[in-house]
Write a protein that holds these residues in place. Sequence first.
Motif, PDB file in Angstrom:
ATOM      1  N   TRP A 144       0.821  -1.210   0.000  1.00  0.00           N
ATOM      2  CA  TRP A 144       0.000   0.000   0.000  1.00  0.00           C
ATOM      3  C   TRP A 144       0.857   1.264   0.000  1.00  0.00           C
ATOM      4  CZ3 TRP A 144      -0.193   3.487   4.179  1.00  0.00           C
ATOM      5  CH2 TRP A 144      -1.070   4.566   3.983  1.00  0.00           C
ATOM      6  N   SER A 145       1.794   1.366   0.945  1.00  0.00           N
ATOM      7  CA  SER A 145       2.545   2.621   1.092  1.00  0.00           C
ATOM      8  C   SER A 145       3.482   2.865  -0.088  1.00  0.00           C
ATOM      9  CB  SER A 145       3.314   2.652   2.412  1.00  0.00           C
ATOM     10  OG  SER A 145       4.335   1.683   2.459  1.00  0.00           O
ATOM     11  N   SER A 146       4.097   1.809  -0.618  1.00  0.00           N
ATOM     12  CA  SER A 146       4.988   2.003  -1.767  1.00  0.00           C
ATOM     13  C   SER A 146       4.188   2.386  -3.011  1.00  0.00           C
ATOM     14  CB  SER A 146       5.861   0.776  -2.020  1.00  0.00           C
ATOM     15  OG  SER A 146       5.083  -0.351  -2.347  1.00  0.00           O
ATOM     16  N   ASN A 147       3.000   1.835  -3.150  1.00  0.00           N
ATOM     17  CA  ASN A 147       2.141   2.198  -4.274  1.00  0.00           C
ATOM     18  C   ASN A 147       1.732   3.667  -4.177  1.00  0.00           C
ATOM     19  OD1 ASN A 147       0.696   1.042  -6.668  1.00  0.00           O
ATOM     20  ND2 ASN A 147      -1.043   1.933  -5.583  1.00  0.00           N
ATOM     21  N   GLU A 148       1.345   4.088  -2.993  1.00  0.00           N
ATOM     22  CA  GLU A 148       0.948   5.489  -2.787  1.00  0.00           C
ATOM     23  C   GLU A 148       2.118   6.437  -3.027  1.00  0.00           C
ATOM     24  OE1 GLU A 148      -2.261   6.676  -2.200  1.00  0.00           O
ATOM     25  OE2 GLU A 148      -2.643   4.601  -2.790  1.00  0.00           O
ATOM     26  N   MET A 149       3.303   6.066  -2.577  1.00  0.00           N
ATOM     27  CA  MET A 149       4.479   6.913  -2.771  1.00  0.00           C
ATOM     28  C   MET A 149       4.848   6.979  -4.253  1.00  0.00           C
ATOM     29  SD  MET A 149       6.366   8.835  -0.969  1.00  0.00           S
ATOM     30  CE  MET A 149       7.948   9.228  -0.287  1.00  0.00           C
ATOM     31  N   ALA A 150       4.778   5.845  -4.946  1.00  0.00           N
ATOM     32  CA  ALA A 150       5.068   5.828  -6.378  1.00  0.00           C
ATOM     33  C   ALA A 150       4.108   6.752  -7.131  1.00  0.00           C
ATOM     34  CB  ALA A 150       5.002   4.403  -6.929  1.00  0.00           C
ATOM     35  N   LYS A 151       2.830   6.687  -6.784  1.00  0.00           N
ATOM     36  CA  LYS A 151       1.845   7.572  -7.426  1.00  0.00           C
ATOM     37  C   LYS A 151       2.146   9.034  -7.114  1.00  0.00           C
ATOM     38  CE  LYS A 151      -2.027   5.791  -5.913  1.00  0.00           C
ATOM     39  NZ  LYS A 151      -3.434   5.416  -5.678  1.00  0.00           N
ATOM     40  N   ALA A 152       2.452   9.324  -5.876  1.00  0.00           N
ATOM     41  CA  ALA A 152       2.706  10.706  -5.474  1.00  0.00           C
ATOM     42  C   ALA A 152       3.943  11.283  -6.146  1.00  0.00           C
ATOM     43  CB  ALA A 152       2.847  10.797  -3.950  1.00  0.00           C
ATOM     44  N   MET A 153       4.951  10.441  -6.344  1.00  0.00           N
ATOM     45  CA  MET A 153       6.192  10.913  -6.957  1.00  0.00           C
ATOM     46  C   MET A 153       6.170  10.811  -8.474  1.00  0.00           C
ATOM     47  SD  MET A 153       9.056   9.445  -4.316  1.00  0.00           S
ATOM     48  CE  MET A 153      10.395  10.370  -5.106  1.00  0.00           C
ATOM     49  N   VAL A 174      11.900   4.595  -1.469  1.00  0.00           N
ATOM     50  CA  VAL A 174      11.011   3.574  -0.902  1.00  0.00           C
ATOM     51  C   VAL A 174      11.856   2.359  -0.531  1.00  0.00           C
ATOM     52  CG1 VAL A 174       9.113   1.978  -1.398  1.00  0.00           C
ATOM     53  CG2 VAL A 174       8.969   4.370  -2.129  1.00  0.00           C
ATOM     54  N   VAL A 175      11.913   2.075   0.767  1.00  0.00           N
ATOM     55  CA  VAL A 175      12.737   0.956   1.237  1.00  0.00           C
ATOM     56  C   VAL A 175      11.969  -0.021   2.125  1.00  0.00           C
ATOM     57  CG1 VAL A 175      14.915   2.229   1.017  1.00  0.00           C
ATOM     58  CG2 VAL A 175      13.671   2.268   3.204  1.00  0.00           C
ATOM     59  N   ILE A 176      10.662   0.156   2.245  1.00  0.00           N
ATOM     60  CA  ILE A 176       9.896  -0.809   3.040  1.00  0.00           C
ATOM     61  C   ILE A 176       9.970  -2.189   2.389  1.00  0.00           C
ATOM     62  CG2 ILE A 176       7.648  -0.334   1.975  1.00  0.00           C
ATOM     63  CD1 ILE A 176       6.481  -0.651   4.905  1.00  0.00           C
ATOM     64  N   ASP A 177      10.236  -2.237   1.098  1.00  0.00           N
ATOM     65  CA  ASP A 177      10.422  -3.523   0.420  1.00  0.00           C
ATOM     66  C   ASP A 177      11.684  -4.223   0.915  1.00  0.00           C
ATOM     67  OD1 ASP A 177      11.703  -1.327  -0.883  1.00  0.00           O
ATOM     68  OD2 ASP A 177      11.827  -2.390  -2.783  1.00  0.00           O
ATOM     69  N   GLU A 178      12.747  -3.460   1.139  1.00  0.00           N
ATOM     70  CA  GLU A 178      13.970  -4.039   1.710  1.00  0.00           C
ATOM     71  C   GLU A 178      13.741  -4.493   3.147  1.00  0.00           C
ATOM     72  OE1 GLU A 178      14.204  -1.454  -0.405  1.00  0.00           O
ATOM     73  OE2 GLU A 178      15.672  -2.173  -1.873  1.00  0.00           O
ATOM     74  N   VAL A 179      12.911  -3.763   3.867  1.00  0.00           N
ATOM     75  CA  VAL A 179      12.586  -4.157   5.243  1.00  0.00           C
ATOM     76  C   VAL A 179      11.897  -5.517   5.230  1.00  0.00           C
ATOM     77  CG1 VAL A 179      11.188  -3.587   7.273  1.00  0.00           C
ATOM     78  CG2 VAL A 179      12.480  -1.786   6.089  1.00  0.00           C
ATOM     79  N   ALA A 180      10.887  -5.667   4.390  1.00  0.00           N
ATOM     80  CA  ALA A 180      10.164  -6.942   4.312  1.00  0.00           C
ATOM     81  C   ALA A 180      11.095  -8.074   3.878  1.00  0.00           C
ATOM     82  CB  ALA A 180       8.983  -6.821   3.351  1.00  0.00           C
ATOM     83  N   GLY A 181      11.901  -7.839   2.852  1.00  0.00           N
ATOM     84  CA  GLY A 181      12.817  -8.874   2.378  1.00  0.00           C
ATOM     85  C   GLY A 181      13.827  -9.283   3.441  1.00  0.00           C
ATOM     86  N   THR A 182      14.355  -8.303   4.151  1.00  0.00           N
ATOM     87  CA  THR A 182      15.301  -8.586   5.237  1.00  0.00           C
ATOM     88  C   THR A 182      14.635  -9.403   6.333  1.00  0.00           C
ATOM     89  OG1 THR A 182      16.565  -6.580   4.783  1.00  0.00           O
ATOM     90  CG2 THR A 182      16.760  -7.503   7.001  1.00  0.00           C
ATOM     91  N   LEU A 183      13.426  -9.012   6.719  1.00  0.00           N
ATOM     92  CA  LEU A 183      12.721  -9.741   7.777  1.00  0.00           C
ATOM     93  C   LEU A 183      12.405 -11.174   7.360  1.00  0.00           C
ATOM     94  CD1 LEU A 183      10.308  -6.952   9.080  1.00  0.00           C
ATOM     95  CD2 LEU A 183      12.455  -7.761  10.119  1.00  0.00           C
ATOM     96  N   ILE A 184      12.084 -11.368   6.097  1.00  0.00           N
ATOM     97  CA  ILE A 184      11.826 -12.721   5.603  1.00  0.00           C
ATOM     98  C   ILE A 184      13.110 -13.547   5.656  1.00  0.00           C
ATOM     99  CG2 ILE A 184      11.274 -14.073   3.528  1.00  0.00           C
ATOM    100  CD1 ILE A 184       9.294 -11.715   2.828  1.00  0.00           C
ATOM    101  N   ALA A 222       5.381  -6.319 -11.987  1.00  0.00           N
ATOM    102  CA  ALA A 222       3.975  -6.540 -11.639  1.00  0.00           C
ATOM    103  C   ALA A 222       3.282  -5.212 -11.356  1.00  0.00           C
ATOM    104  CB  ALA A 222       3.866  -7.473 -10.438  1.00  0.00           C
ATOM    105  N   LYS A 223       2.000  -5.172 -11.626  1.00  0.00           N
ATOM    106  CA  LYS A 223       1.185  -3.987 -11.383  1.00  0.00           C
ATOM    107  C   LYS A 223       0.100  -4.323 -10.380  1.00  0.00           C
ATOM    108  CE  LYS A 223       3.307  -1.518 -14.466  1.00  0.00           C
ATOM    109  NZ  LYS A 223       4.396  -0.734 -14.007  1.00  0.00           N
ATOM    110  N   PRO A 224      -0.373  -3.404  -9.591  1.00  0.00           N
ATOM    111  CA  PRO A 224       0.074  -2.021  -9.518  1.00  0.00           C
ATOM    112  C   PRO A 224       1.509  -1.916  -8.994  1.00  0.00           C
ATOM    113  CG  PRO A 224      -1.439  -2.463  -7.727  1.00  0.00           C
ATOM    114  CD  PRO A 224      -1.407  -3.698  -8.593  1.00  0.00           C
ATOM    115  N   GLU A 225       2.065  -0.714  -9.054  1.00  0.00           N
ATOM    116  CA  GLU A 225       3.471  -0.505  -8.722  1.00  0.00           C
ATOM    117  C   GLU A 225       3.850  -1.061  -7.355  1.00  0.00           C
ATOM    118  OE1 GLU A 225       1.759   1.637 -10.529  1.00  0.00           O
ATOM    119  OE2 GLU A 225       3.055   1.821 -12.280  1.00  0.00           O
TER     120      GLU A 225
END
Length: 160
Positions: free
Chosen positions: A68-77, A85-95, A132-135
């Motif tokens: 959700w947040s990365s999609n919203e940030m991508a749209k805003a920017m 946007v690094v919440i994706d790295e956070v999720a990958g690291t936690l996994i 993949a879409k959405p962003e």
Amino acid sequence: MTESDPLPRPKASLTVRALSTWFGCGNSKLAPGTMGSFGAIPVHLGLRLLPLPLHLAAIVGITAVGVWSSNEMAKAMGVEDPQCVVIDEVAGTLIAMGMVKNSSIGTQLLALGLFRLFDIWKPSVIDTVQQAKPEGVGIMADDVLAGLLAGAVSFVVTRR
């Protein structure tokens, strides 16, 4: 505004900016993705104390919030995959680290290092899923797969 004028982009809320940049880690001028992974380490240290179902639920929750947040940030920017946007790295690291949470610190650091390698290198399907879409899905998907691969390799390598 004429038909040829671009549509105004929505502004990212403070919540979207805080989550998508993992509370500012993504604003680093030096290796924002790595800084995002480093920002996940305190969360990992807390999560590893939880029973597995709660640990998994937290990672799934962070991943869902990340979509959700990365999609919203991508749209805003107006950018498909903003570097901040690094919440994706956070999720990958936690996994990755979560898959070896009961192993030595060395094994957990191996998982972190392999995650960063696979996230940068993007072998095979990891590269493909980022389209993949959405962003927000594309932004998160490659890191989720890189995390799974890094965790699996770390698990197998240290079990020999």
